[in-house]
Motif scaffolding. Structure first.
Motif: not given
Length: 361
Positions: A94-95, A281-282, A125-126, A287-289
């Motif tokens: 989606v991102a 947020p996507m 985004i980054v 990344t946080a996963r």
């Protein structure tokens, strides 16, 4: 009522991202099927509240803290792991679609190379992830409801002022080459499925954390109905103006520019804000996963993710919407099948418990 409206607002805001508001999703999932696509949007008026309601109830039952706890509860250890992993990678997809959408917007509105839009959005985004620009994100998030209202108002205006004389709407709609599926009803199911699949976490968490659970359930129903109505209004706007929109990357932007260049510029800015608001947020969740937030490894992964999203953006917005969203919809089918099985098992368990209690008496 306040809690009900807040939950409904979160549900709506989670689903109506830039792809929805741009009109490209609606074109592929509904408008391309002609008047049958209008029936498809009416189906969503039933499905969105139904699924939203059940996810809120399920979230309370499992005391959800993330989408993982919900997925593992309904799908089990092994299938749950697969679904969790696939869903995480679809978040990245989606991102990528959002990055591609920014390129299409720059080309359509400003006549610039799409690569400029890809690069600009990827960099923003980054930077948001590396610098933790929470204030900026909060400001843009606060704009989202206004953006939704403006785009829905534009769609209503387009419906009321459409000139369909001398236009065979069904024949023109049939020339839409990229469709979500071969059947209008399956397309409607897929659209609801992928949108709600991306909302599993937030809906379940609201169900688990809202003190007024009845308000949470009412909010899910209200939000779901509004989502269906928004899909209907945007689709009607697209259908009645379909002769001008076939082939457009950002159909709602085309409608806005037909009203006036100023309206077109305003919609373009709002769409860019929504793209950014959807993409950050996507990529953050993806990344946080795998990496702990605010660590060096997280920041490196976010940078790499931004570069990869930029590269994949060259596939094209329309093509990515056509490929990624239906696949995510099929994954959503698996999730909802697990939910249905879970509901049947719980119902049987309760029936047996009630029967045992009666026999003991």
């Amino acid at each position: 009522m306040k809690d009900t409206l807040r939950v409904a607002g979160v549900y709506i805001g989670t689903i109506i991202g830039a792809g929805f508001a741009s009109g490209q999703e609606v074109l592929q999932f509904y408008t391309g099927y002609g008047w049958l696509g209008i029936l498809g949007t009416l189906v969503t008026v039933v499905l969105y509240p139904l699924l939203g309601y059940y996810l809120v109830v399920l979230g309370k039952r499992v005391k959800a803290q993330s989408h993982k706890s919900v997925i593992y509860h309904i799908a089990g250890k092994y299938l749950g792991f697969v679904i969790d992993l696939l869903l995480t990678f679809f978040l990245f997809g989606v991102a990528v679609i959002m990055v591609a959408g920014s390129g299409s917007l720059f080309q359509q509105q400003f006549g610039m190379s799409p690569s400029i839009g890809y690069a600009l959005m990827a960099i923003l985004i980054v930077l948001a992830l590396l610098l933790s620009l929470r204030r900026v994100l909060n400001v843009i998030s606060s704009i989202a409801p206004f953006a939704f209202a403006v785009i829905v108002a534009l769609a209503l205006y387009a419906v009321l002022t459409a000139d369909t004389s001398g236009v065979d709407l069904e024949a023109v709609s049939a020339t839409q080459e990229q469709l979500a599926s071969s059947h209008w009803l399956l397309s409607a199911f897929l659209h609801v499925s992928f949108n709600v699949a991306l909302s599993v976490s937030i809906l379940a968490i609201m169900g688990a954390t809202e003190q007024d659970h009845k308000a949470a359930k009412r909010g899910a129903i209200l939000g779901g109905v509004v989502l269906g109505v928004i899909a209907l209004v945007i689709n009607l706007a697209m259908y009645f103006n379909v002769d001008e929109l076939i082939g457009a990357e950002m159909p709602m932007l085309t409608i806005a520019n037909d009203v006036s260049p100023v309206v077109g510029l305003v919609i373009a800015i709002l769409l860019l804000a929504m793209i950014f608001n959807t993409a950050v947020p996507m990529l953050y969740t993806f990344t946080a996963r795998f990496f702990e937030v605010d660590t060096t490894r997280f920041k490196i992964a976010a940078l790499v993710g931004g570069i990869v999203a930029f590269a994949l953006g060259f596939v094209g917005f329309t093509e990515l919407v056509n490929q990624v969203y239906p696949l995510l919809g099929y994954l959503g089918f698996v999730i909802f099948a697990c939910m249905a099985v879970n509901l049947v098992l719980i119902t049987r368990r309760k029936s047996r418990g009630a029967a045992t209690e009666v026999s003991e008496r």
